[in-house]
Design a protein around this motif. Structure first.
Motif, PDB file in Angstrom:
ATOM      1  N   VAL A 602       0.819  -1.280   0.130  1.00  0.00           N
ATOM      2  CA  VAL A 602       0.089  -0.277  -0.065  1.00  0.00           C
ATOM      3  C   VAL A 602       0.944   1.285   0.091  1.00  0.00           C
ATOM      4  N   ILE A 603       1.673   1.320   0.776  1.00  0.00           N
ATOM      5  CA  ILE A 603       2.783   2.374   0.866  1.00  0.00           C
ATOM      6  C   ILE A 603       3.616   2.557  -0.195  1.00  0.00           C
ATOM      7  N   ASN A 604       3.795   1.362  -0.726  1.00  0.00           N
ATOM      8  CA  ASN A 604       4.914   1.019  -1.974  1.00  0.00           C
ATOM      9  C   ASN A 604       4.421   1.950  -3.285  1.00  0.00           C
ATOM     10  N   MET A 744      -7.001  -6.121   6.378  1.00  0.00           N
ATOM     11  CA  MET A 744      -6.195  -5.631   5.312  1.00  0.00           C
ATOM     12  C   MET A 744      -6.935  -4.900   4.364  1.00  0.00           C
ATOM     13  N   ARG A 745      -8.144  -5.100   4.239  1.00  0.00           N
ATOM     14  CA  ARG A 745      -9.104  -4.306   3.128  1.00  0.00           C
ATOM     15  C   ARG A 745      -9.348  -3.003   3.775  1.00  0.00           C
ATOM     16  N   ILE A 746      -9.395  -2.823   4.967  1.00  0.00           N
ATOM     17  CA  ILE A 746      -9.613  -1.417   5.785  1.00  0.00           C
ATOM     18  C   ILE A 746      -8.436  -0.625   5.565  1.00  0.00           C
ATOM     19  N   TYR A 747      -7.286  -1.376   5.798  1.00  0.00           N
ATOM     20  CA  TYR A 747      -5.863  -0.427   5.726  1.00  0.00           C
ATOM     21  C   TYR A 747      -5.755  -0.033   4.309  1.00  0.00           C
ATOM     22  N   GLN A 748      -6.084  -1.222   3.443  1.00  0.00           N
ATOM     23  CA  GLN A 748      -6.005  -0.477   1.981  1.00  0.00           C
ATOM     24  C   GLN A 748      -6.972   0.661   1.572  1.00  0.00           C
ATOM     25  N   ARG A 749      -7.979   0.560   2.062  1.00  0.00           N
ATOM     26  CA  ARG A 749      -9.052   1.659   1.733  1.00  0.00           C
ATOM     27  C   ARG A 749      -8.686   2.910   2.420  1.00  0.00           C
ATOM     28  N   GLU A 750      -8.389   2.762   3.552  1.00  0.00           N
ATOM     29  CA  GLU A 750      -8.428   3.959   4.414  1.00  0.00           C
ATOM     30  C   GLU A 750      -6.939   4.477   4.238  1.00  0.00           C
ATOM     31  N   GLY A 751      -5.996   3.777   3.807  1.00  0.00           N
ATOM     32  CA  GLY A 751      -4.663   4.073   3.335  1.00  0.00           C
ATOM     33  C   GLY A 751      -4.806   5.174   2.379  1.00  0.00           C
TER      34      GLY A 751
END
Ligand code: ADP
Ligand code: MG
Length: 785
Positions: A602-604, A744-751
């Motif tokens: 995600v950060i990448n 993981m999905r939350i992290y991806q979306r909110e990220g």
């Protein structure tokens, strides 16, 4: 050749067959190149380069290129590549992992693909696990390449910019993986393009590839800026955490090391700090301190994970047992450990830039590597790095004997068996290497040997300097060496005189590692190049791995086991239990790495966008193009954000204000109820005006300098802030109890949301300040005239 094939227990012989026919060609070319003079041989480098330029394909020149390297090596180092070394070289040149046991001469193997791939002129990086090896290989193998007219460079941590540029501009560059990664990060923090040291990535050869890409890859590379720690908060959090009980105040998963507070724990924190609701966003920092304190208490053990030296915490690498110079835990975790040990707080590290080892190396178009142990992790190499593991046959048949494991009921019985075994070998002068999984265990083993009056060398984090030397001496007659598993990896253990006759080096493992690969590394210390040797693991049911990962299984097993008077377990199925436990642990570690990588991906994605834009901002010549894309992008985003499908007059007002700020001029909306289309047309007109104005400045050196400096510092600040908010987001996800959705999905979306917000803010700021400045300059000019 047939005998080689027979020695290989590898069902996938397809590659090997293909390689064998190429090796035949290389061998047939030997006489031809032998006849050449030194300068004729060197001239081949030039001819190969020409061939490649004229459209010849890489595989076409490969046999000749390899034959030339072999001939050069014969002349310069007096070493002729064995056929199996050529085979390893071919596997590498194609981007695979060549699995070759210790002592097979992997350093020399690398000379082949390094030369061949360097002919393209785009640079080859040779990665080693430590500086000592980088220097050693640079000095030795570099001679071959130098002889053939290629340039070679050594990339070391303390070099200045010019030295580094020289190292990176060489055809072949040696160095430690982490340093290459740090250079990449630093290259993306420079103030002008000319300060960059790296060229675009091309081809990397990674020695001890499993160590670099898997073991070392657990901690990301972080360039940190330092901020003072909040000592008082750390202290209180530490006291609080020391009173917490696992399962009551916090949950802790031994396998994943995941830590989270229970409702009861949260109540205690709220009471201690006098806050109403820890879940609230403003208390996120407080939560961060407490959870760090809990982690410091339950995950980090003194003398295993870290040692204290002169009032400082030094982290210990669990694989090598060595302290990790200069590495600190970031985001306050380091300071939490200091608080736990009542040490003075050092400055806190705040990430200015970071990248994982995985994502750094995945930027190379082609990657290859070598190691003695990769097969057990084949799947991971394929999935994460797209590299296949090719098992290369050994040069000479292996004479090493691996004894079946001996399992004891208690640790004490195990160490007593160790003493007995060491005594019996030592009596005849056979050297013994004792491998442990931690410093603490090294010291336990040392204690038992000391009691038995056995002389030994103890290698641990406290004697870094002599490590390589001591390990290299471990094969001398009568030597007893105790070392952590991976100490001195890459160092050759040569047998002393008369040692082969009495059985060679005997290796004893005192605990199974959580990863079978590491056990195999330890075994591989013995029996190099057909030497005699033997290995033996002595373990106990009290070992860490069982305690942590197989508690229930062990309890069950204990009920039906039988053992002799020394405590040695007689049941055959104990071996299955060990193997199964290791497989389970390996699997869980793999999933954890996979999970972390997914998080980092995600950060990448964000990093790619930011670093790419940063380069364009820095370059200066792209001013109009960059401003155009930012201005258009920003405008579109404002319209998207502020104008929903069924927008109202209020929405229009907000948008008008935002665009006026962006363009730093009034935006006149012609009628009261404009359509979306009208708004877009109007905005387009404003964008065009802005760009017309900008075209006056695209050759204005002074203006461009100011623009570059301001926009680059803005993007850097944005990136630091973004990294911090992403870290907190990651932590916060543990805090929030989601029942339905995958974290993981939350992290991806909110990220993505977080990044969009940060990035758009930055873009908006830069565009609006730039347009404002240009308008002011224009106005001043007008006044002057
Ligand atoms: P590895 O990395 O595979 O454990 P090294 O590269 O350290 O092995 O090499 C082990 C030893 O074998 C070194 O002393 C090296 O010089 C020697 N060696 C390697 N290849 C050859 C060769 N073709 N002929 C003679 N000696 C060799
Ligand atoms: Mg090596």
């Amino acid at each position: 050749m047939l005998s080689i094939l027979n020695r290989l227990n590898n069902p996938a012989l397809k590659n090997i067959k293909k390689y064998e026919s190429i090796i035949k060609k290389i061998n047939a070319l030997e006489a031809h190149y032998e006849k050449m003079s030194d300068s004729e041989l060197r001239n081949m480098t030039f001819l190969f380069k020409e061939d490649l330029k004229n459209g010849k394909k890489f595989p076409q020149i490969l046999p000749d290129a390899f034959a030339v390297v072999r001939e050069a090596s014969k002349r310069v180092l007096n070493m002729r590549h064995f056929d199996v070394q050529l085979m390893g070289g071919l596997a590498l040149a194609e981007g695979n992992i060549a699995e070759m046991p210790t002592g097979e001469g992997k350093t020399l193997v690398a000379s082949l693909p390094a030369y061949a791939r360097a002919l393209e002129g785009k640079g080859v990086h040779i990665i080693t696990v430590n500086e000592y090896l980088a220097k050693r290989d640079f000095d030795q193998i570099g001679k071959i390449h130098d002889f053939l007219g290629l340039t070679i460079g050594l990339n070391l941590p303390l070099m200045d910019q010019t030295e580094k540029q020289q190292a990176y501009n060489s055809d072949i560059t040696y160095g430690v993986g982490t340093e290459f990664g740090f250079d990449y990060l630093r290259d993306n923090m420079v103030e002008s393009i000319s300060q960059k040291v790296q060229r675009p990535f091309n081809f990397a050869i990674i020695d001890e590839v499993d160590s670099v890409l898997i073991d070392e890859a657990k901690t990301p590379l972080i360039i940190a800026g330092q901020t003072p720690a909040n000592t008082e908060l750390h202290r209180i959090a530490s006291i609080l955490a020391s009173r917490f009980k696992v399962g009551e105040d916090f949950d802790f998963d031994e396998e994943t090391k995941a830590t989270s507070l229970t409702d009861k724990g949260i109540e205690k924190v709220e009471a201690a700090f006098g806050v109403e609701n820890l879940y609230e966003l403003e208390h996120q920092t407080l939560y961060h301190y407490v959870i760090n304190a809990v982690r410091a208490h339950v995950i980090f053990k003194r003398d295993i994970d870290y040692i204290i030296e002169e009032g400082k915490i030094l982290l210990v690498d669990m694989f090598t047992g060595r302290t990790m110079e200069g590495r600190t835990l970031s985001d306050g975790l380091h300071q939490a450990i200091e608080a736990k040990e009542n040490l003075e707080n050092t400055l806190e590290n705040k990430a200015m830039s970071q990248v994982t080892i995985q994502n750094y190396f995945r930027m190379y178009p082609m990657l290859c590597g070598m190691t003695g142990t990769a097969k057990t992790q084949e799947k991971e190499f394929r999935e994460v790095y797209n590299m296949d593991v090719v098992q290369i046959p050994t040069n000479k048949p292996r004479a090493r004997v691996d004894m079946p494991d001996e399992v004891y009921v208690t640790a004490d019985q195990k160490y007593k068996a160790l003493v007995k075994e060491v005594e019996s070998k030592h009596k005849v002068g056979q050297p013994v290497l004792i491998g442990t999984t931690s410093i603490l265990q090294s010291e336990d083993a040392a204690g038992y040997l000391r009691e038995a009056n056995l002389p030994f060398q103890l290698l641990n984090a406290k004697s870094v300097e002599q490590e390589v030397h001591l390990i290299s001496q471990a094969g001398q007659k009568g030597q007893i060496t105790i070392a952590t598993n991976m100490a001195g990896r890459g160092t050759d253990i040569v047998l002393g005189e008369g040692v082969a006759e009495i059985g060679g080096l005997h290796v004893i493992g005192t605990e199974k590692h959580e990863n079978r690969r590491i056990d195999n590394q330890l075994r591989g210390r013995s029996g190099r190049q057909g030497d005699p040797g033997s290995t033996q693991f002595l373990i106990s049911l009290e070992d860490d791995m069982f305690r942590r990962f197989a508690k229930d299984d062990i309890e069950k097993f204990k009920k039906k086991m039988s053992f002799d008077e020394s405590g040695k377990i007689l049941n055959k199925n104990v071996n299955e239990l060990i193997e199964r436990t290791q497989r389970i642990v390996e699997g869980s570690h793999f999933s954890m790495r996979e999970y972390n990588l997914k998080l980092d991906d995600v950060i990448n994605e964000q990093r790619k966008i930011v670093f790419d834009l940063r380069d364009r901002l820095l370059s200066g010549h792209e001013f109009t193009a960059v401003l155009k894309s930012m201005l258009k992008g920003s405008t579109e985003y404002q319209i998207f954000k502020l104008l929903p499908e069924d927008f109202t007059e209020d929405d229009i007002k907000l948008l008008k204000r935002s665009l006026e700020e962006l363009y730093s001029q009034p935006v006149i909306i012609p009628n009261e109820k404009p359509t979306r289309k009208q708004i877009i047309t109007l905005a387009d007109k404003c964008v065009k005006e802005g760009l017309d104005m900008a075209s006056d400045y695209e050759n204005d050196e002074n203006f461009l300098k100011i623009f570059t400096r301001a926009s680059v510092s803005q993007i850097d600040a944005m990136w630091v802030k973004n990294l911090e908010s992403m870290t907190h987001l990651k932590e916060g996800i543990g805090l929030r109890h989601y029942q339905q959705e995958d974290p993981m999905r939350i992290y991806q979306r909110e990220g993505l949301e977080l990044f969009t917000r940060n990035f758009e803010n930055f873009r908006y700021q830069v565009v609006s300040v730039t347009l404002k400045t240009m308008r002011q300059l224009a106005a001043r000019k007008k006044e002057e005239n």
